[in-house]
Design a protein around this motif. Structure first.
Motif, mmCIF file in Angstrom:
data_model
loop_
_atom_site.group_PDB
_atom_site.id
_atom_site.type_symbol
_atom_site.label_atom_id
_atom_site.label_comp_id
_atom_site.label_asym_id
_atom_site.label_seq_id
_atom_site.Cartn_x
_atom_site.Cartn_y
_atom_site.Cartn_z
ATOM 1 N N PRO A 146 0.874 -1.273 -0.112
ATOM 2 C CA PRO A 146 0.015 0.164 0.062
ATOM 3 C C PRO A 146 0.926 1.248 0.008
ATOM 4 O O PRO A 146 0.558 2.318 -0.854
ATOM 5 N N THR A 198 1.875 2.283 -3.582
ATOM 6 C CA THR A 198 0.835 2.491 -4.157
ATOM 7 C C THR A 198 0.448 3.907 -4.020
ATOM 8 O O THR A 198 0.276 4.853 -4.881
ATOM 9 N N ILE A 199 0.514 4.421 -2.468
ATOM 10 C CA ILE A 199 0.265 5.638 -2.351
ATOM 11 C C ILE A 199 1.290 6.649 -2.743
ATOM 12 O O ILE A 199 0.931 7.605 -3.457
ATOM 13 N N LYS A 210 3.059 6.154 -5.680
ATOM 14 C CA LYS A 210 2.940 6.167 -7.006
ATOM 15 C C LYS A 210 2.017 7.183 -7.336
ATOM 16 O O LYS A 210 2.068 8.011 -8.078
ATOM 17 N N ARG A 211 0.865 7.091 -6.507
ATOM 18 C CA ARG A 211 -0.505 7.871 -6.871
ATOM 19 C C ARG A 211 0.056 9.461 -6.744
ATOM 20 O O ARG A 211 -0.263 10.250 -7.677
ATOM 21 N N ARG A 249 2.484 10.565 -9.369
ATOM 22 C CA ARG A 249 1.633 11.017 -10.495
ATOM 23 C C ARG A 249 0.916 12.130 -10.345
ATOM 24 O O ARG A 249 0.591 12.754 -11.371
ATOM 25 N N SER A 250 0.452 12.404 -9.209
ATOM 26 C CA SER A 250 -0.798 13.493 -9.342
ATOM 27 C C SER A 250 0.003 14.795 -9.343
ATOM 28 O O SER A 250 -0.706 15.710 -9.858
ATOM 29 N N LEU A 293 -8.806 7.752 2.128
ATOM 30 C CA LEU A 293 -7.580 7.217 1.731
ATOM 31 C C LEU A 293 -7.266 6.225 3.190
ATOM 32 O O LEU A 293 -7.054 5.089 3.251
ATOM 33 N N ILE A 294 -7.539 6.818 4.514
ATOM 34 C CA ILE A 294 -7.107 6.383 5.570
ATOM 35 C C ILE A 294 -7.893 5.280 6.072
ATOM 36 O O ILE A 294 -7.573 4.003 6.582
ATOM 37 N N LEU A 324 -9.087 2.863 3.896
ATOM 38 C CA LEU A 324 -8.639 1.759 3.225
ATOM 39 C C LEU A 324 -7.776 1.030 4.080
ATOM 40 O O LEU A 324 -7.309 1.684 4.936
ATOM 41 N N PRO A 325 -7.352 -0.187 3.951
ATOM 42 C CA PRO A 325 -6.619 -0.923 4.770
ATOM 43 C C PRO A 325 -5.044 -0.428 4.577
ATOM 44 O O PRO A 325 -4.146 -1.365 4.069
ATOM 45 N N VAL A 326 -4.981 0.650 4.964
ATOM 46 C CA VAL A 326 -3.630 1.195 5.030
ATOM 47 C C VAL A 326 -3.193 1.628 6.401
ATOM 48 O O VAL A 326 -4.192 2.153 7.106
ATOM 49 N N SER A 327 -1.949 1.620 6.810
ATOM 50 C CA SER A 327 -1.597 2.038 8.236
ATOM 51 C C SER A 327 -1.289 3.443 8.076
ATOM 52 O O SER A 327 -1.045 3.935 7.053
ATOM 53 N N ASP A 328 -1.269 4.180 9.157
ATOM 54 C CA ASP A 328 -0.990 5.541 9.086
ATOM 55 C C ASP A 328 0.296 5.833 8.618
ATOM 56 O O ASP A 328 0.911 6.906 7.938
ATOM 57 N N LYS A 343 3.358 9.154 0.969
ATOM 58 C CA LYS A 343 3.396 10.687 0.765
ATOM 59 C C LYS A 343 4.956 11.036 0.754
ATOM 60 O O LYS A 343 5.171 11.972 -0.217
#
Ligand SMILES: Nc1ncnc2c1ncn2[C@@H]1O[C@H](COP(=O)(O)OP(=O)(O)OP(=O)(O)O)[C@@H](O)[C@H]1O
Ligand SMILES: [Mg+2]
Lengths: 249, 370
Positions: free
Chosen positions: A3, A6-7, A9-10, A13-14, A87-88, A90-94, A101
């Protein structure tokens, strides 16, 4: 893919979905070129086959423009628009969020930093060969620049996770990074009076400029490396705490 | 899973500074239940859902989702949940496809699973024509569809939806409700809404919260029966009467109706036709229709309409959450007014009606203030 990646990467790209990134990239390159070739007589006047000037000016460009712009949105904007909740939950830890990020933003900063490789390579290897270039200081200079970028980005991320809005985040990051850069000059100014005491020493200790200047000349000091790494880690940790704080608000 | 209880909230209390948003909220939701989560604005619905999805922590109390404690294992909880936050906040700079893909990637769906789920989600949420568009350019309803899509993309056993249909058009609303009903058979769905007709359609059970407390929790039929009242609507022609009888005045008709055994409150309803329309409240488990009919015949009047409603969910809702309503409209001023007592009897009246009277007293109070 984890995750966190993935974050990241997003996030990376953003940056390219808005014209802002392009404007910042162009502007910072233009400014860097201007400073490199013009300021204080410029590269040609110095008459040395060295790109030390590059390492001196690049961090300023990063501090005053690139890092504040790239990091201001990171958390502040997500909190304002509510996407943070999406975002939070979703199954992602802090920590995935904070690190994702961080790396997303650092990725863009590093793309810019590495793009400046055009200077040493373009001028001293191909297509021009203006003289023999000592690769040692170039390598150490880039190491310093990368460490600096990580520290600055983490500061921006921390500010963004505390700030109410991205505009506020931009200005605070800008001032913090500017202060950390000019601590050096402030310290010199204070101790010039002869009665500096401990304060200028502390300023000097924290000054990003002082810390980096060794790298420019090819001096790699573990204390400087540790300094930047610990600033980065500390800021990430506090950013993580700041993100967790929402739970108890 | 050993137990069938998928969502378990026990004693959830949440304070925001001095505001107590939740006050010992407890409930359970089992597998196969579609539960409507109702309450007036600011009752604490979203706050409860945020706690269940581990976005915020309760001040005291605990909750378990799919057997995992929200405090100790948030990741497991979130894996089991599809969550649509209120107003569907999405990344406006991404395209719909990229967004769904991003969510699927974080949720660890592989390529083929993503493809097949995407097909289903696109069908249910009606996203086929918007997949390539930037979310920022979509209308609100479409954003909500995308939000719903991301909640469904991994086919979760538990769905928590905060006002999932608030911005949808009637067609899409029906489709979403149909789908919720269909998948709700072997899943657990908690959805909040202000639209009670939707709850009647999709849910078998409702939890009503008001001012941070659970004020009703049970099967819809039980909740409807809670106030124990039945409502009648009677319309009488205001001109025509059998030979020898006079056409009824509103006052005469009203007094006659009030005399019916069991009739509790009679209230004239506004109408623009040439008839008198009344609302009449009777006790539960009784039927006054025959009495009303005979009364009208005996008087020689003409009955144009006679209807008996079981107490609507709407009315029960208004009844149970009355305290909220009063506070919002300046109860401090209203409480001193003599009509206040009557208010409770009026509670089953039509929506517009009630609003009118509330507004009227509002004007009163502001006039007094001034
Ligand atoms: N972050 C916050 N800080 C302070 N108070 C909050 C916060 N979030 C919610 N509240 C308060 O908690 C209470 C419950 O809010 P909540 O959003 O849960 O209501 P709701 O039932 O979802 O209402 P609605 O139907 O309007 O969506 C409100 O009084 C609100 O003002
Ligand atoms: Mg809400």
């Amino acid at each position: 893919m984890s995750p966190m990646l993935t974050i990241a990467k997003r996030e990376f790209r953003s940056n390219f979905d808005s014209p802002l990134a392009y404007v910042v990239i162009c502007l910072s390159f233009f400014a860097l070129g201007l400073m490199f070739f013009m300021l204080q007589g410029g590269f040609w006047q110095a008459d040395r086959s060295s790109v030390e000037r590059l390492f001196e000016y690049a961090p300023m460009g990063l501090s005053f423009l690139v890092v504040p712009v790239v990091t201001m949105r990171l958390v502040a904007e997500e909190r304002r628009s509510g996407t943070l909740e999406m975002l939070i939950t979703l199954p992602v830890s802090d920590s995935d969020v904070v690190l994702g990020k961080f790396f997303g933003a650092l990725g863009l900063v590093l793309v810019l930093v590495l793009a400046t490789l055009l200077y040493p390579f373009g001028m001293f290897k191909w297509p021009w060969v203006l003289g023999p270039l000592d690769m040692g200081p170039v390598a150490s200079g880039y190491l310093g620049l990368i460490l600096f970028s990580a520290a600055a980005t983490s500061i921006g991320l921390l500010v963004s996770s505390l700030a109410e809005s991205q505009a506020v985040a931009f200005f605070i990051t800008f001032f913090v990074l500017a202060a950390l850069w000019f601590f050096d000059n402030a310290a010199q100014y204070l101790s010039a009076g002869g009665n500096g005491g401990w304060f200028p020493t502390v300023l000097l200790y924290m000054s990003f400029q002082t810390r980096l200047s060794g790298f420019w000349r090819g001096l790699v000091d573990t204390r400087d490396i540790l300094f930047f790494v610990s600033v980065t880690l500390l800021c990430l940790l506090v950013a993580f705490r700041a993100l967790e704080r929402r739970k108890w608000a | 899973m050993a137990t069938d209880v998928m969502i378990e909230a026990s004693g959830l209390t949440k304070r925001f500074g001095g505001v107590r948003a939740l006050d010992k909220v407890s409930f359970e939701v089992r597998r196969g239940e579609v539960v409507g989560f109702l309450g007036p604005n600011g009752a604490g619905k979203s706050t409860t859902m945020r706690i269940l999805t581990c976005f915020i922590s309760p001040t005291t109390g605990s909750a378990k989702v799919s057997g995992h404690d929200v405090f100790d294992s948030p990741l497991e909880v979130r894996r089991a949940i599809g969550y649509l936050p209120q107003r569907a906040p999405l990344y406006t700079d991404m395209s719909v496809y990229d967004y769904l893909r991003f969510v699927a990637e974080i949720r660890g769906l592989d390529e083929s699973a993503f493809k097949s789920r995407l097909k289903k989600v696109v069908e249910v949420c009606g996203l086929a024509q918007s997949l390539g568009k930037d979310i920022g350019t979509l209308s609100h309803g479409y954003r909500q569809r995308v939000g719903l899509g991301q909640a469904l993309i991994h086919d979760p056993p538990i769905l928590i939806l905060d006002e999932p249909t608030s911005d949808l058009d009637p067609n899409e609303k029906a489709e979403v409700l149909r789908y919720i009903k269909q998948i709700g058979k072997d899943r657990t769905i908690l959805l909040s809404t202000h639209n009670l007709a939707e709850v009647e359609e999709a849910c078998a059970r409702a939890i009503i919260v008001s001012k941070g407390r659970v004020v009703a929790d049970g099967a819809l039929d039980d909740i409807r029966g809670k106030t124990g009242r039945v409502r009648y609507v009677v319309a009488i022609d205001e001109k025509r009467a059998e030979a020898g009888n006079s056409a009824p005045s509103a006052e005469a008709a009203r007094t006659a109706l009030e005399r019916i055994d069991g009739a509790r409150s009679v209230k004239e309803l506004p109408t623009d036709e040439s008839l008198h329309k009344f609302e009449l409240i009777g006790p539960q488990n009784s039927d006054l229709r025959a009495d009303i009919f005979r009364l009208v015949v005996a008087k020689g009047w003409t009955l144009l309409e006679l209807r008996r409603d079981a107490q609507s969910l709407d009315a029960v809702f208004r009844d149970l959450t009355r305290g909220d309503e009063k506070l919002d409209r300046g109860a401090g001023w209203k409480a001193s007014e003599p009509e206040d007592d009557e208010d409770d009897d009026d509670s089953t009246s039509d929506e517009d009606d009630d609003d009118d009277s509330d507004e009227a007293s509002d004007n009163h109070s502001s006039a007094r203030k001034a």
